[in-house]
Design a protein around this motif. Structure first.
Motif, PDB file in Angstrom:
ATOM      1  N   GLY A  41     -40.295  34.992  12.108  1.00  0.00           N
ATOM      2  CA  GLY A  41     -40.618  33.671  12.617  1.00  0.00           C
ATOM      3  C   GLY A  41     -41.341  33.638  13.954  1.00  0.00           C
ATOM      4  N   ASP A  42     -41.592  34.810  14.550  1.00  0.00           N
ATOM      5  CA  ASP A  42     -42.320  34.846  15.821  1.00  0.00           C
ATOM      6  C   ASP A  42     -43.820  34.748  15.579  1.00  0.00           C
ATOM      7  N   THR A  43     -44.540  34.105  16.502  1.00  0.00           N
ATOM      8  CA  THR A  43     -45.990  34.040  16.456  1.00  0.00           C
ATOM      9  C   THR A  43     -46.531  34.591  17.766  1.00  0.00           C
ATOM     10  N   TYR A  44     -47.538  35.466  17.661  1.00  0.00           N
ATOM     11  CA  TYR A  44     -48.140  36.090  18.830  1.00  0.00           C
ATOM     12  C   TYR A  44     -49.631  35.783  18.857  1.00  0.00           C
ATOM     13  N   THR A  45     -50.149  35.455  20.035  1.00  0.00           N
ATOM     14  CA  THR A  45     -51.579  35.281  20.231  1.00  0.00           C
ATOM     15  C   THR A  45     -52.035  36.299  21.277  1.00  0.00           C
ATOM     16  N   SER A  46     -53.277  36.754  21.131  1.00  0.00           N
ATOM     17  CA  SER A  46     -53.797  37.743  22.062  1.00  0.00           C
ATOM     18  C   SER A  46     -55.310  37.810  21.944  1.00  0.00           C
ATOM     19  N   LYS A  47     -55.956  38.342  22.983  1.00  0.00           N
ATOM     20  CA  LYS A  47     -57.395  38.599  22.909  1.00  0.00           C
ATOM     21  C   LYS A  47     -57.658  39.834  22.066  1.00  0.00           C
ATOM     22  N   ILE A  48     -56.720  40.787  22.090  1.00  0.00           N
ATOM     23  CA  ILE A  48     -56.880  42.052  21.364  1.00  0.00           C
ATOM     24  C   ILE A  48     -55.573  42.391  20.651  1.00  0.00           C
ATOM     25  N   PHE A  49     -55.675  42.752  19.386  1.00  0.00           N
ATOM     26  CA  PHE A  49     -54.546  43.269  18.625  1.00  0.00           C
ATOM     27  C   PHE A  49     -54.884  44.693  18.202  1.00  0.00           C
ATOM     28  N   VAL A  50     -53.919  45.591  18.271  1.00  0.00           N
ATOM     29  CA  VAL A  50     -54.095  46.964  17.803  1.00  0.00           C
ATOM     30  C   VAL A  50     -53.122  47.195  16.666  1.00  0.00           C
ATOM     31  N   ASP A  51     -53.659  47.574  15.522  1.00  0.00           N
ATOM     32  CA  ASP A  51     -52.809  47.870  14.368  1.00  0.00           C
ATOM     33  C   ASP A  51     -52.379  49.328  14.451  1.00  0.00           C
ATOM     34  N   GLY A  52     -51.193  49.550  14.972  1.00  0.00           N
ATOM     35  CA  GLY A  52     -50.677  50.903  15.109  1.00  0.00           C
ATOM     36  C   GLY A  52     -49.781  51.302  13.955  1.00  0.00           C
ATOM     37  N   SER A  53     -49.806  50.541  12.880  1.00  0.00           N
ATOM     38  CA  SER A  53     -48.966  50.865  11.728  1.00  0.00           C
ATOM     39  C   SER A  53     -49.559  52.036  10.954  1.00  0.00           C
ATOM     40  N   TYR A  54     -48.758  52.666  10.166  1.00  0.00           N
ATOM     41  CA  TYR A  54     -49.186  53.836   9.406  1.00  0.00           C
ATOM     42  C   TYR A  54     -50.162  53.471   8.292  1.00  0.00           C
ATOM     43  N   GLU A  55     -49.981  52.327   7.676  1.00  0.00           N
ATOM     44  CA  GLU A  55     -50.783  51.971   6.504  1.00  0.00           C
ATOM     45  C   GLU A  55     -51.670  50.745   6.713  1.00  0.00           C
ATOM     46  N   GLY A  56     -51.940  50.358   7.948  1.00  0.00           N
ATOM     47  CA  GLY A  56     -52.830  49.231   8.205  1.00  0.00           C
ATOM     48  C   GLY A  56     -52.220  47.899   7.811  1.00  0.00           C
ATOM     49  N   ASP A  57     -50.949  47.684   8.153  1.00  0.00           N
ATOM     50  CA  ASP A  57     -50.245  46.461   7.754  1.00  0.00           C
ATOM     51  C   ASP A  57     -50.920  45.196   8.277  1.00  0.00           C
ATOM     52  N   LEU A  58     -51.389  45.223   9.500  1.00  0.00           N
ATOM     53  CA  LEU A  58     -52.040  44.054  10.082  1.00  0.00           C
ATOM     54  C   LEU A  58     -53.397  43.829   9.410  1.00  0.00           C
ATOM     55  N   MET A  59     -54.169  44.880   9.272  1.00  0.00           N
ATOM     56  CA  MET A  59     -55.483  44.782   8.656  1.00  0.00           C
ATOM     57  C   MET A  59     -55.386  44.271   7.217  1.00  0.00           C
ATOM     58  N   SER A  60     -54.417  44.758   6.486  1.00  0.00           N
ATOM     59  CA  SER A  60     -54.318  44.384   5.069  1.00  0.00           C
ATOM     60  C   SER A  60     -53.951  42.918   4.869  1.00  0.00           C
ATOM     61  N   ARG A  61     -53.415  42.274   5.903  1.00  0.00           N
ATOM     62  CA  ARG A  61     -53.040  40.866   5.799  1.00  0.00           C
ATOM     63  C   ARG A  61     -54.075  39.939   6.441  1.00  0.00           C
ATOM     64  N   THR A  62     -55.191  40.502   6.880  1.00  0.00           N
ATOM     65  CA  THR A  62     -56.231  39.705   7.525  1.00  0.00           C
ATOM     66  C   THR A  62     -57.300  39.321   6.511  1.00  0.00           C
ATOM     67  N   PRO A  63     -57.508  38.029   6.290  1.00  0.00           N
ATOM     68  CA  PRO A  63     -58.520  37.587   5.324  1.00  0.00           C
ATOM     69  C   PRO A  63     -59.912  38.083   5.712  1.00  0.00           C
ATOM     70  N   GLY A  64     -60.679  38.512   4.714  1.00  0.00           N
ATOM     71  CA  GLY A  64     -62.053  38.935   4.949  1.00  0.00           C
ATOM     72  C   GLY A  64     -62.205  40.362   5.431  1.00  0.00           C
ATOM     73  N   VAL A  65     -61.116  41.109   5.549  1.00  0.00           N
ATOM     74  CA  VAL A  65     -61.190  42.507   5.963  1.00  0.00           C
ATOM     75  C   VAL A  65     -60.971  43.367   4.720  1.00  0.00           C
ATOM     76  N   THR A  66     -61.907  44.249   4.465  1.00  0.00           N
ATOM     77  CA  THR A  66     -61.772  45.135   3.312  1.00  0.00           C
ATOM     78  C   THR A  66     -61.416  46.531   3.780  1.00  0.00           C
ATOM     79  N   SER A  67     -60.787  47.270   2.905  1.00  0.00           N
ATOM     80  CA  SER A  67     -60.425  48.647   3.215  1.00  0.00           C
ATOM     81  C   SER A  67     -60.405  49.439   1.925  1.00  0.00           C
TER      82      SER A  67
END
Length: 80
Positions: A41-67
């Motif tokens: 339930g937390d929401t975070y805003t930032s100028k920069i996000f770094v996806d430090g997950s092993y499998e690209g968890d943040l990237m995979s949930r971002t619309p318009g980003v392919t991998s």
């Protein structure tokens, strides 16, 4: 000791580590990531996000980003 030194360096440079939590959704503005919401339930805003997950968890949930996984086909870049 190494972890303590690493965390001190991050703190000193102004890097804010988020607690371990699963990303539920993200919000984009243009090409940039504006905010992310977690399952908890937390929401975070930032100028920069770094996806430090092993499998690209943040990237995979971002619309318009392919991998891709593994090696792309030779034909993709006209390789012999």
């Amino acid at each position: 000791m190494a972890k303590a030194v690493f965390l001190a360096m991050l703190n000193e440079s102004g890097v804010h580590l988020l607690p371990a939590s699963e990303v539920q959704s993200v919000r984009k503005t243009g090409l940039g990531l504006e905010a992310l919401s977690t399952v908890g339930g937390d929401t975070y805003t930032s100028k920069i996000f770094v996806d430090g997950s092993y499998e690209g968890d943040l990237m995979s949930r971002t619309p318009g980003v392919t991998s891709t996984w593994g090696r792309e086909g030779k034909g993709l870049y006209n390789e012999s």
